[in-house]
Motif scaffolding. Structure first.
Motif, PDB file in Angstrom:
ATOM      1  N   UNK A  45      35.019  20.613  14.407  1.00  0.00           N
ATOM      2  CA  UNK A  45      34.526  19.330  14.640  1.00  0.00           C
ATOM      3  C   UNK A  45      34.047  18.541  13.647  1.00  0.00           C
ATOM      4  N   UNK A  46      34.019  17.355  14.108  1.00  0.00           N
ATOM      5  CA  UNK A  46      33.628  15.964  12.960  1.00  0.00           C
ATOM      6  C   UNK A  46      31.993  16.389  12.677  1.00  0.00           C
ATOM      7  N   UNK A  47      31.546  15.907  11.543  1.00  0.00           N
ATOM      8  CA  UNK A  47      30.225  16.029  11.058  1.00  0.00           C
ATOM      9  C   UNK A  47      29.392  15.500  12.248  1.00  0.00           C
ATOM     10  N   UNK A  48      29.871  14.209  12.734  1.00  0.00           N
ATOM     11  CA  UNK A  48      29.048  13.652  13.845  1.00  0.00           C
ATOM     12  C   UNK A  48      29.042  14.135  15.029  1.00  0.00           C
ATOM     13  N   UNK A  49      29.813  15.018  15.411  1.00  0.00           N
ATOM     14  CA  UNK A  49      29.825  15.647  16.658  1.00  0.00           C
ATOM     15  C   UNK A  49      28.816  16.904  16.307  1.00  0.00           C
ATOM     16  N   UNK A  50      28.885  17.466  15.198  1.00  0.00           N
ATOM     17  CA  UNK A  50      27.628  18.422  15.189  1.00  0.00           C
ATOM     18  C   UNK A  50      26.236  17.834  15.052  1.00  0.00           C
ATOM     19  N   UNK A  51      26.329  16.608  14.768  1.00  0.00           N
ATOM     20  CA  UNK A  51      24.723  15.992  14.575  1.00  0.00           C
ATOM     21  C   UNK A  51      24.396  15.520  16.183  1.00  0.00           C
TER      22      UNK A  51
END
Length: 123
Positions: A45-51
């Motif tokens: 996943x992208x970092x933004x999705x994790x956030x």
């Protein structure tokens, strides 16, 4: 580099292109799902999705699965129609056992370096 070699500035600069190239390539992983008796493929996943997922409560794991499972394609209109999904993300709960959803989400997070990307070195 082995686990006891310190990363120096010179070595970091030398590996710059390799590090940048690795960041551009998303990792994938195959997972065996017991309830399906088959293998699925997840993508880092992208970092933004994790956030985003960390800010969500009940729907976070389901959202992570929906976004990261690449094979089979859960976003396919054909799949959505076949399972009668009014809300696209509902496909996750229709296909996977309740206990599998958080496990898949954890594996997605691991691909992004969360949970076991860093280990303490003992002297």
């Amino acid at each position: 580099m082995d686990k006891k070699t310190k990363l120096t500035l010179a070595e970091l600069l030398k590996r710059k292109e390799q590090i940048i190239a690795a960041k551009k390539t998303k990792k994938t992983q195959n997972l065996y799902v017991n309830s399906l008796g088959a293998i699925i493929t997840i993508e880092e996943p992208e970092a933004s999705l994790c956030r985003d997922v960390s800010d969500m409560e009940a729907e976070g794991d389901k959202y992570m699965c929906y976004e990261c499972i690449k094979e089979p394609d859960l976003k396919s209109k054909e799949v959505q129609d076949a399972f009668g999904c009014a809300v696209p993300m509902d496909i996750v709960e229709m296909i996977f056992a309740p206990g599998e959803i958080p496990q898949i989400a954890v594996e997605c997070m691991k691909l992004a370096g969360y949970m076991d990307g860093v280990k303490q070195v003992k002297n």
